[in-house]
Every structure is written in C-alpha cells, then in structure tokens.
Design an enzyme around this catalytic site. Structure first.
Site, mmCIF file in Angstrom:
data_model
loop_
_atom_site.group_PDB
_atom_site.id
_atom_site.type_symbol
_atom_site.label_atom_id
_atom_site.label_comp_id
_atom_site.label_asym_id
_atom_site.label_seq_id
_atom_site.Cartn_x
_atom_site.Cartn_y
_atom_site.Cartn_z
ATOM 1 N N TYR A 206 -4.286 1.483 -11.483
ATOM 2 C CA TYR A 206 -4.675 1.198 -10.104
ATOM 3 C C TYR A 206 -4.939 2.505 -9.366
ATOM 4 C CZ TYR A 206 -2.715 -3.451 -11.101
ATOM 5 O OH TYR A 206 -2.428 -4.681 -11.649
ATOM 6 N N LEU B 124 -3.807 -16.306 -5.656
ATOM 7 C CA LEU B 124 -4.366 -16.945 -4.464
ATOM 8 C C LEU B 124 -5.825 -17.357 -4.618
ATOM 9 C CD1 LEU B 124 -2.743 -14.792 -1.650
ATOM 10 C CD2 LEU B 124 -2.088 -17.049 -2.479
#
Length: 294
Positions: free
Chosen positions: A73, A220
């Site tokens: 990341y 989500l």
C-alpha cells in the site's frame, strides 16, 4: 450521508464483539483497513496526509484494535502513516500486514513468493511499522511459480525467529489453505467477500469450522443493492442507517469468525462505518439482505 444516519461514539467498535486471533490475540471484530490511505492506484501519498493521520487516531478512539495493512500500500505509505499516528502502539493494538505482492506502478500488482523477497519485505515491514514482531503476516498472494510449501515455509522460518507471531493467507481456496496448513498453522484467511459477492462462501465455512479468522476485503461493495427499492435501501431507511452500515452488519451477523475491515480516508466515513457495530439485524432483516443478492 444524511443527518439521520447512525454515527459512532467513543469505543463504538466494541459493540461488534471480539475474536481471539490465533488463539491468543483478542481483537474487535470490526476492524479497519488502510489501503485507502494512499494515492490513486494505491500508489504514493494520499491527497490529504493530515486527514489520514486523523483517521488512524480516530480508529483508536472508537475502540478499533485490529488494523490491516500491507507493504504494497503505497508501497509502505500506509505503514508509515500508521506509525506516525499511533506509535508507540497501545498494548492491545493488533496490526496485520501482508507480503508477497510487488508494486511496479500505480494499479500494478505482481505476486512474488521467492524466499529472499518475502524475508526482505518482512524485515522492511518491521522497520517501517516500528515493531519487533508482526502480529499477523499474511501471504498477500500465492506465487504460482513456486511451491506453496516454499512460500509458507519462509514465513514459518521467520515465525520461529520471533519476527512473526501468526501466519495468514489471502485470496486462496480451501485446497490451498489445507496445503499451506501442512507447513504452518494458518490463523487467518483474507478473501474478497461481501453481501453482493459470496464466491468465497466455501472458504468462509471452512474457516468457521476450523476456528480461523475470515477477513473479508472489499466489504462494502453494495453495488445495485443500494439502488431504488432494493431491500438494502428499504431496511436502511427503516433503521435510519446507511446502506453501507447494513452491509457491515450483515457480515458481522454472517459468522462469528468474520472480521470486516472497511477502509476510508475520511473521519466522517470511519465514524459511519464503525457505527455499524451497534446494529443488530433481526432474522427477517438478515434474510432479506441475503436474498437481495441471491
């Protein structure tokens, strides 16, 4: 996000319950994922580094003690922000990271499972996070060019050296978990899973049967479920909650081994997501949400 949407207050994440990772690390079931604390393509610094630090500090205030990150990341951007925001870490904070996915540019991910590469990345993660031992090191992807036993064996060697506490896997099948389990004890599995994408249902069921943590990434992805007149929208209006909150509540209800790690670069969205920990779905609501994507 409307004014009627549920918002989190102090230690709200504790309402999600707890799970003992690897048999000795209790964590809040609703955690936080750091991938969105980077630039476009999960590359470089975020648009607002100060807000990223505020988000991480707020996770602690909300009672979240399980944070998932990865060397890829940024690379390492999220780890450095995590260290800036929360180091020295609270005694009960559990940081899970990953290695085995090389970054060659924005949006580019290349599996590398060579022993020397995995060892290098673990050493760098220790340095960047500012820890002496990684709580949970997940093989970010299995490198198809090398035997699973060789890749997991490298992590097991680092574990025996005291540099890794527990070993996990990411994006794997049941057969691959079993194969890896012949080399090391597997404490967690992180696969893509959400209300609209349940392709890893068999992996979740296996994890539950074995007492292995199941960490759903992309939790989500409500997609069309948030559309007009969908069960998700209807129940969300009745509950005065956001559709995303119901998607998280469904995951928490789905299995006691599920540890959702919704990520965001906004304090407001973090608070909204964390408030989902306090939503207890009725049997009827759970079934309606489940069938909506069936």
């Amino acid at each position: 996000m409307s004014d009627s949407t549920l918002h989190a207050t102090a230690a709200a994440a504790q309402a999600s319950g707890s799970f003992t990772l690897g048999g000795d690390l209790p964590v809040t079931r609703l955690g936080y994922g750091t991938m969105q604390l980077t630039g476009p393509g999960v590359w470089g610094d975020p648009k607002d580094p100060d807000e990223a630090v505020r988000v991480l500090k707020r996770t602690a205030e909300l009672g979240i003690n399980f944070i998932d990150t990865a060397d890829a990341y940024g690379p390492f951007t999220a780890d450095l922000l995590l260290r800036k925001a929360l180091h020295p870490y609270a005694d009960d904070l559990v940081i899970a990271t990953k290695a085995g996915f090389s970054r060659t540019g924005p949006g580019e991910w290349v599996p590398i499972g060579r022993p020397e590469y995995l060892r290098q990345q673990v050493e760098l993660s220790l340095r960047h996070l500012g820890v002496e031992r990684i709580d949970l090191l997940q093989l970010h992807r299995i490198d198809p060019k090398l035997p699973v036993a060789e890749q997991v064996g490298t992590l097991a060697a680092l574990q025996s050296e005291g540099k890794i506490r527990h070993i996990g896997l990411s994006e794997v099948t049941v057969a691959e978990i079993e194969e890896a389990g012949a080399t090391a004890t597997i404490a967690s599995v992180q696969n893509r899973f959400n209300l609209a994408d349940r392709a890893s249902e068999d992996v979740l069921e296996y994890a539950e049967a074995q007492g292995i943590a199941f960490i759903p990434w992309f939790p989500l992805a409500t997609g069309a479920l948030a559309g007009k007149d969908s069960p998700l929208t209807r129940i969300a209006e009745e509950r005065k909650a956001a559709p995303s909150q119901l998607a998280l509540a469904w995951l928490l209800r789905r299995s006691p081994v599920v540890l959702p790690i919704p990520g965001t670069s906004s304090v407001a969205h973090l608070e909204e997501n964390t408030a989902a920990a306090g939503i207890v779905l009725t049997d009827e609501e759970f079934q309606a949400l489940e069938h909506a994507a069936g």
